[in-house]
Design a protein around this motif. Structure first.
Motif, PDB file in Angstrom:
ATOM      1  N   HIS A 172       2.596  -1.112   7.490  1.00 37.81           N
ATOM      2  CA  HIS A 172       1.552  -0.058   7.407  1.00 37.81           C
ATOM      3  C   HIS A 172       0.950   0.321   8.977  1.00 37.81           C
ATOM      4  CE1 HIS A 172      -2.435   1.667   5.849  1.00 37.81           C
ATOM      5  NE2 HIS A 172      -1.488   2.719   6.006  1.00 37.81           N
ATOM      6  N   LYS A 173       0.552  -0.652   9.636  1.00 40.03           N
ATOM      7  CA  LYS A 173       0.019  -0.458  10.834  1.00 40.03           C
ATOM      8  C   LYS A 173       0.718  -0.038  11.919  1.00 40.03           C
ATOM      9  CE  LYS A 173      -3.750  -3.924  10.451  1.00 40.03           C
ATOM     10  NZ  LYS A 173      -3.922  -5.155  10.736  1.00 40.03           N
ATOM     11  N   ILE A 230       0.903  -1.261   0.003  1.00 47.43           N
ATOM     12  CA  ILE A 230       0.106   0.051  -0.118  1.00 47.43           C
ATOM     13  C   ILE A 230       0.892   1.168   0.252  1.00 47.43           C
ATOM     14  CG2 ILE A 230      -0.296   0.135   2.486  1.00 47.43           C
ATOM     15  CD1 ILE A 230      -3.298   0.905   2.117  1.00 47.43           C
ATOM     16  N   SER A 256      -1.337  -2.539  -6.664  1.00 50.20           N
ATOM     17  CA  SER A 256      -1.054  -1.995  -5.338  1.00 50.20           C
ATOM     18  C   SER A 256      -2.200  -0.836  -5.025  1.00 50.20           C
ATOM     19  CB  SER A 256       0.318  -0.878  -5.360  1.00 50.20           C
ATOM     20  OG  SER A 256       0.172   0.127  -6.388  1.00 50.20           O
ATOM     21  N   GLU A 257      -2.200  -0.079  -3.489  1.00 49.41           N
ATOM     22  CA  GLU A 257      -3.334   0.653  -3.315  1.00 49.41           C
ATOM     23  C   GLU A 257      -2.474   1.969  -2.777  1.00 49.41           C
ATOM     24  OE1 GLU A 257      -5.070  -1.613  -0.050  1.00 49.41           O
ATOM     25  OE2 GLU A 257      -6.246  -2.445  -1.502  1.00 49.41           O
ATOM     26  N   VAL A 258      -3.454   2.985  -3.013  1.00 45.36           N
ATOM     27  CA  VAL A 258      -2.929   4.422  -2.831  1.00 45.36           C
ATOM     28  C   VAL A 258      -3.983   5.029  -1.699  1.00 45.36           C
ATOM     29  CG1 VAL A 258      -3.934   5.351  -4.985  1.00 45.36           C
ATOM     30  CG2 VAL A 258      -1.944   6.356  -3.657  1.00 45.36           C
ATOM     31  N   LYS A 259      -3.380   5.964  -0.979  1.00 46.55           N
ATOM     32  CA  LYS A 259      -4.365   6.390  -0.229  1.00 46.55           C
ATOM     33  C   LYS A 259      -3.613   7.861   0.454  1.00 46.55           C
ATOM     34  CE  LYS A 259      -3.591   5.213   4.815  1.00 46.55           C
ATOM     35  NZ  LYS A 259      -4.152   4.829   5.910  1.00 46.55           N
ATOM     36  N   SER A 317      -6.588   6.551  16.157  1.00 48.75           N
ATOM     37  CA  SER A 317      -5.311   6.567  15.135  1.00 48.75           C
ATOM     38  C   SER A 317      -5.662   5.401  14.170  1.00 48.75           C
ATOM     39  CB  SER A 317      -3.915   5.928  15.981  1.00 48.75           C
ATOM     40  OG  SER A 317      -4.427   4.842  16.782  1.00 48.75           O
ATOM     41  N   GLN A 318      -6.403   4.664  14.448  1.00 46.55           N
ATOM     42  CA  GLN A 318      -6.593   3.224  13.557  1.00 46.55           C
ATOM     43  C   GLN A 318      -8.171   3.420  12.856  1.00 46.55           C
ATOM     44  OE1 GLN A 318      -4.495   0.949  12.707  1.00 46.55           O
ATOM     45  NE2 GLN A 318      -3.180   0.677  14.042  1.00 46.55           N
ATOM     46  N   GLN A 367      -8.371   3.922   0.656  1.00 43.71           N
ATOM     47  CA  GLN A 367      -7.372   3.411  -0.152  1.00 43.71           C
ATOM     48  C   GLN A 367      -8.149   2.989  -1.597  1.00 43.71           C
ATOM     49  OE1 GLN A 367      -7.777   1.743   2.861  1.00 43.71           O
ATOM     50  NE2 GLN A 367      -7.555  -0.214   2.602  1.00 43.71           N
ATOM     51  N   ASN A 390      -6.215   4.743  20.603  1.00 45.43           N
ATOM     52  CA  ASN A 390      -5.752   3.575  19.496  1.00 45.43           C
ATOM     53  C   ASN A 390      -6.895   3.917  18.474  1.00 45.43           C
ATOM     54  OD1 ASN A 390      -4.413   1.641  18.442  1.00 45.43           O
ATOM     55  ND2 ASN A 390      -5.382   0.182  19.682  1.00 45.43           N
ATOM     56  N   LYS A 408       1.184   3.585  11.198  1.00 48.42           N
ATOM     57  CA  LYS A 408       0.169   4.476  11.883  1.00 48.42           C
ATOM     58  C   LYS A 408       0.302   4.523  13.453  1.00 48.42           C
ATOM     59  CE  LYS A 408      -3.246   2.221   9.359  1.00 48.42           C
ATOM     60  NZ  LYS A 408      -4.698   2.024   9.150  1.00 48.42           N
ATOM     61  N   MET A 409       0.888   3.387  13.976  1.00 49.51           N
ATOM     62  CA  MET A 409       1.073   3.508  15.578  1.00 49.51           C
ATOM     63  C   MET A 409       2.135   4.324  15.889  1.00 49.51           C
ATOM     64  SD  MET A 409      -0.333  -0.137  16.949  1.00 49.51           S
ATOM     65  CE  MET A 409       0.441  -1.117  15.784  1.00 49.51           C
TER      66      MET A 409
END
Lengths: 130, 166
Positions: free
Chosen positions: A37-38, A19, B119-122, B41-42, B112, B38, A41-42
């Motif tokens: 990726h995670k 990604i 692939s992926e884009v965001k 953020s996620q 994304q 958390n 992000k953390m």
């Protein structure tokens, strides 16, 4: 197609994988998998991250040392000699074991089979060869 | 004797529970704070749908717009799609005023999007460039990165105005 590097773990990203995150200052972060990726992000630090300890390269190339290189070159023939002798010993031991097993149980030996070949077939083969 | 023992037990129990109750608010608040942090953020990013507020990244005069209709897709708009939006914040002397209904092209989306190579884009945020009905941009400048997928959507003018193409 280009092979990119993962921003987090520096592994190769092959086409069609991973990604890509584009920040507002136009900096591109590429990640090889969701784990990286995670972690990004953390706000984890890739240098300190212990979860990638297993994937770290261990066989780092050493700096050239003349004495070390000399010793290695001297040792190579000795090591080869030892390897060959060990192989021979191993084969010899296996043969001894096999003989002992056959003596104990003769039924393990393959029976001798006589194959009859007709005269006509042998003549045909001879003609083919010519 | 038995009564005294029972009362002592109950007293111990009460003191234990009291201790727990006194310390529990701190415990719960700390754990709650951690979970909230958390979660933010996620956070799960999703489609641009009705009532999504987007940032305007051109010099048309609008600052923030709210999506009122996604023109493509059942669930909502994604990167490169066109939406109808209402201007919520605007500069006092811009081309578009507050309350005006405008068309916009989504040039950045936090959700994304798969690319043709697999692939992926965001992006960091949800952003639009305001366009007219013909698809020509209202502004003369585009700020920030835009994806090269806009070329397939025939928004070449936006790409030429953009500073960075991701």
């Amino acid at each position: 197609m280009r092979l990119e590097k993962c921003w987090f773990c520096s592994s190769t990203i092959y086409p069609g994988h991973g990604i890509q995150f584009v920040r507002n200052d136009a900096k591109i972060f590429r990640f090889c998998r969701s784990k990286c990726h995670k972690n990004f992000k953390m706000k984890r630090n890739p240098r300190k991250d212990s979860t990638f300890e297993f994937e770290r390269k261990r066989n780092r190339p050493e700096r050239y040392d003349r004495n070390l290189a000399e010793n290695v070159l001297k040792a190579i023939p000795k090591i080869d000699k030892i390897r060959v002798s060990r192989e021979e010993r191993h084969h010899k031991n296996n043969l001894v074991k096999a003989r002992y097993v056959l003596q104990q149980d003769p039924s393990l030996t393959l029976p001798k089979i006589k194959v009859k070949v007709s005269q006509q077939q042998s003549e045909e083969n001879h003609a083919m060869e010519e | 004797m038995a009564a005294a023992f029972a009362s002592r037990c109950s007293r111990v129990g009460r003191s234990l529970s009291g201790g727990l109750s006194n310390s529990s608010p701190g415990l719960f608040t700390s754990s709650h704070g951690m979970t909230c942090n958390n979660l933010f953020s996620q956070q799960q990013r999703t489609f641009i749908q009705m009532r999504t507020v987007l940032k305007v990244v051109d010099n048309s005069g609008a600052k923030k717009v709210m999506c009122i209709q996604a023109l493509k897709g059942k669930k909502g708009a994604r990167l490169g799609d066109t939406i109808i939006a209402s201007v919520k914040e605007a500069h006092p002397n811009g081309k578009v005023k507050k309350g005006k209904v405008v068309y916009g092209v989504v040039v950045r989306a936090a959700m994304q999007k798969g690319r043709c190579d697999g692939s992926e884009v965001k992006f960091d945020d949800n952003a639009v460039v305001l366009v007219d009905k013909q698809g020509q941009p209202i502004g003369t400048r585009v700020f920030g990165p835009v994806p090269h997928e806009l070329r397939q959507k025939k928004h070449v003018k936006i790409l030429t105005l953009a500073g960075h193409i991701a």
